[in-house]
Motif scaffolding. Structure first.
Motif, PDB file in Angstrom:
ATOM      1  N   LYS A   5       0.985  -1.110  -0.086  1.00 46.43           N
ATOM      2  CA  LYS A   5      -0.021   0.126   0.023  1.00 46.43           C
ATOM      3  C   LYS A   5       0.857   1.172   0.035  1.00 46.43           C
ATOM      4  N   ASP A   6       0.644   2.004  -0.952  1.00 47.21           N
ATOM      5  CA  ASP A   6       1.444   3.256  -1.067  1.00 47.21           C
ATOM      6  C   ASP A   6       1.009   4.183   0.108  1.00 47.21           C
ATOM      7  N   LEU A   7       1.836   4.917   0.907  1.00 54.54           N
ATOM      8  CA  LEU A   7       1.597   5.784   2.102  1.00 54.54           C
ATOM      9  C   LEU A   7       1.839   7.061   1.669  1.00 54.54           C
ATOM     10  N   TYR A   8       1.470   7.998   2.142  1.00 54.17           N
ATOM     11  CA  TYR A   8       1.338   9.429   1.680  1.00 54.17           C
ATOM     12  C   TYR A   8       2.629  10.190   2.604  1.00 54.17           C
ATOM     13  N   VAL A   9       3.579  10.771   2.004  1.00 47.34           N
ATOM     14  CA  VAL A   9       4.930  11.419   2.401  1.00 47.34           C
ATOM     15  C   VAL A   9       4.855  13.049   1.927  1.00 47.34           C
ATOM     16  N   ASP A  10       4.594  13.676   2.822  1.00 45.79           N
ATOM     17  CA  ASP A  10       4.414  15.201   2.570  1.00 45.79           C
ATOM     18  C   ASP A  10       5.826  15.642   1.992  1.00 45.79           C
ATOM     19  N   PRO A  11       5.543  15.994   0.920  1.00 54.12           N
ATOM     20  CA  PRO A  11       6.925  16.409  -0.085  1.00 54.12           C
ATOM     21  C   PRO A  11       7.675  17.542   0.575  1.00 54.12           C
ATOM     22  N   LYS A  12       6.829  18.638   1.281  1.00 57.12           N
ATOM     23  CA  LYS A  12       7.686  19.627   1.711  1.00 57.12           C
ATOM     24  C   LYS A  12       8.392  19.425   3.226  1.00 57.12           C
ATOM     25  N   THR A  13       7.816  18.441   4.037  1.00 59.26           N
ATOM     26  CA  THR A  13       8.275  18.142   5.172  1.00 59.26           C
ATOM     27  C   THR A  13       9.016  16.644   5.297  1.00 59.26           C
ATOM     28  N   GLY A  14       8.661  15.863   4.302  1.00 59.33           N
ATOM     29  CA  GLY A  14       9.163  14.622   4.310  1.00 59.33           C
ATOM     30  C   GLY A  14       8.634  13.845   5.227  1.00 59.33           C
ATOM     31  N   ALA A  15       7.337  14.398   5.959  1.00 61.11           N
ATOM     32  CA  ALA A  15       6.856  13.570   7.099  1.00 61.11           C
ATOM     33  C   ALA A  15       5.804  12.452   6.644  1.00 61.11           C
ATOM     34  N   LEU A  16       5.907  11.345   7.557  1.00 65.24           N
ATOM     35  CA  LEU A  16       4.851  10.055   7.195  1.00 65.24           C
ATOM     36  C   LEU A  16       3.944  10.060   8.553  1.00 65.24           C
ATOM     37  N   ASN A  17       2.934  10.330   8.213  1.00 60.21           N
ATOM     38  CA  ASN A  17       1.959  10.107   9.337  1.00 60.21           C
ATOM     39  C   ASN A  17       1.158   8.837   9.174  1.00 60.21           C
ATOM     40  N   LEU A  18       1.080   8.131  10.372  1.00 60.79           N
ATOM     41  CA  LEU A  18       0.395   6.582  10.098  1.00 60.79           C
ATOM     42  C   LEU A  18      -0.148   6.394  11.604  1.00 60.79           C
ATOM     43  N   GLU A  22      -4.852   1.762  13.825  1.00 60.98           N
ATOM     44  CA  GLU A  22      -5.842   1.272  12.791  1.00 60.98           C
ATOM     45  C   GLU A  22      -5.421   0.083  12.201  1.00 60.98           C
ATOM     46  N   GLN A  23      -4.297  -0.376  12.379  1.00 65.56           N
ATOM     47  CA  GLN A  23      -3.822  -1.805  11.561  1.00 65.56           C
ATOM     48  C   GLN A  23      -4.338  -2.784  12.370  1.00 65.56           C
ATOM     49  N   ASN A  24      -4.809  -3.979  11.608  1.00 64.77           N
ATOM     50  CA  ASN A  24      -5.226  -5.115  12.178  1.00 64.77           C
ATOM     51  C   ASN A  24      -4.340  -6.202  12.663  1.00 64.77           C
ATOM     52  N   SER A  25      -3.095  -6.060  11.860  1.00 66.96           N
ATOM     53  CA  SER A  25      -1.963  -7.144  12.060  1.00 66.96           C
ATOM     54  C   SER A  25      -0.602  -6.670  12.062  1.00 66.96           C
ATOM     55  N   SER A  26       0.373  -7.235  11.981  1.00 66.24           N
ATOM     56  CA  SER A  26       1.915  -6.722  11.922  1.00 66.24           C
ATOM     57  C   SER A  26       2.066  -6.263  10.456  1.00 66.24           C
ATOM     58  N   PHE A  27       2.842  -5.272  10.378  1.00 62.53           N
ATOM     59  CA  PHE A  27       3.023  -4.766   8.922  1.00 62.53           C
ATOM     60  C   PHE A  27       4.687  -4.175   8.978  1.00 62.53           C
ATOM     61  N   ALA A  28       5.101  -3.848   7.859  1.00 60.65           N
ATOM     62  CA  ALA A  28       6.530  -3.252   7.864  1.00 60.65           C
ATOM     63  C   ALA A  28       6.286  -1.956   6.718  1.00 60.65           C
ATOM     64  N   ILE A  29       7.016  -1.086   7.028  1.00 64.93           N
ATOM     65  CA  ILE A  29       7.041   0.137   6.279  1.00 64.93           C
ATOM     66  C   ILE A  29       8.477   0.047   5.453  1.00 64.93           C
ATOM     67  N   VAL A  30       8.440   0.233   4.171  1.00 68.79           N
ATOM     68  CA  VAL A  30       9.639   0.194   3.284  1.00 68.79           C
ATOM     69  C   VAL A  30       9.623   1.532   2.780  1.00 68.79           C
ATOM     70  N   GLU A  31      10.892   2.377   2.827  1.00 71.49           N
ATOM     71  CA  GLU A  31      10.890   3.744   2.189  1.00 71.49           C
ATOM     72  C   GLU A  31      12.056   3.553   0.956  1.00 71.49           C
ATOM     73  N   CYS A  32      11.827   4.175  -0.163  1.00 70.76           N
ATOM     74  CA  CYS A  32      13.077   4.309  -1.150  1.00 70.76           C
ATOM     75  C   CYS A  32      12.721   5.471  -2.005  1.00 70.76           C
ATOM     76  N   GLU A  33      13.812   6.253  -2.038  1.00 68.79           N
ATOM     77  CA  GLU A  33      13.825   7.361  -2.724  1.00 68.79           C
ATOM     78  C   GLU A  33      12.583   8.411  -2.589  1.00 68.79           C
ATOM     79  N   GLY A  34      12.226   8.318  -1.415  1.00 67.95           N
ATOM     80  CA  GLY A  34      11.193   9.403  -0.955  1.00 67.95           C
ATOM     81  C   GLY A  34       9.778   8.763  -1.083  1.00 67.95           C
ATOM     82  N   ARG A  35       9.678   7.486  -1.596  1.00 71.69           N
ATOM     83  CA  ARG A  35       8.462   6.722  -1.728  1.00 71.69           C
ATOM     84  C   ARG A  35       8.571   5.687  -0.619  1.00 71.69           C
ATOM     85  N   ALA A  36       7.230   5.715   0.141  1.00 74.04           N
ATOM     86  CA  ALA A  36       7.016   4.878   1.254  1.00 74.04           C
ATOM     87  C   ALA A  36       5.831   3.972   1.032  1.00 74.04           C
ATOM     88  N   ARG A  37       5.974   2.592   1.279  1.00 78.00           N
ATOM     89  CA  ARG A  37       4.869   1.542   0.935  1.00 78.00           C
ATOM     90  C   ARG A  37       4.716   0.928   2.320  1.00 78.00           C
TER      91      ARG A  37
END
Length: 76
Positions: A5-18, A22-37
Motif C-alpha cells: 500500500k502506498d503511503l503519503y509522504v508530505d513532499p515539503k516536510t518528508g513526514a509520514l503520518n500513520l 488502525e492496523q489489524n495485524s503486523s506490517f512493515a514500512i519500506v522507504e526508497c527514494e522518498g516513496r513509502a509503502r
C-alpha cells in the motif's frame, strides 16, 4: 490493506503520518527514494526485502500455515 500500500509522504516536510492503532495485524514500512509503502506480514512465514545498490528492488513473501495437531481417539 492490500499486499503493498502506498503511503503519503508530505513532499515539503518528508513526514509520514500513520496511525498504527488502525492496523489489524503486523506490517512493515519500506522507504526508497522518498516513496513509502506498507506491507502486511504473514501470520507464519518470511518477508524478504531485496535491495540492489542501496535501493529496494522487490519484496518476496514466503508464507504458510501451521497445523494444529489434535489427538484422535477411537473407541469401539
Amino acid at each position: 490493506m492490500k499486499r503493498l500500500k502506498d503511503l503519503y509522504v508530505d513532499p515539503k516536510t518528508g513526514a509520514l503520518n500513520l496511525d498504527i492503532m488502525e492496523q489489524n495485524s503486523s506490517f512493515a514500512i519500506v522507504e526508497c527514494e522518498g516513496r513509502a509503502r506498507a506491507t502486511l506480514l504473514p501470520e507464519h512465514g518470511e518477508t524478504k526485502i531485496v535491495t540492489h545498490q542501496g535501493k529496494v528492488k522487490r519484496i518476496k513473501y514466503d508464507g504458510g500455515s501451521n497445523f494444529k495437531f489434535v489427538k484422535l481417539e477411537f473407541v469401539c
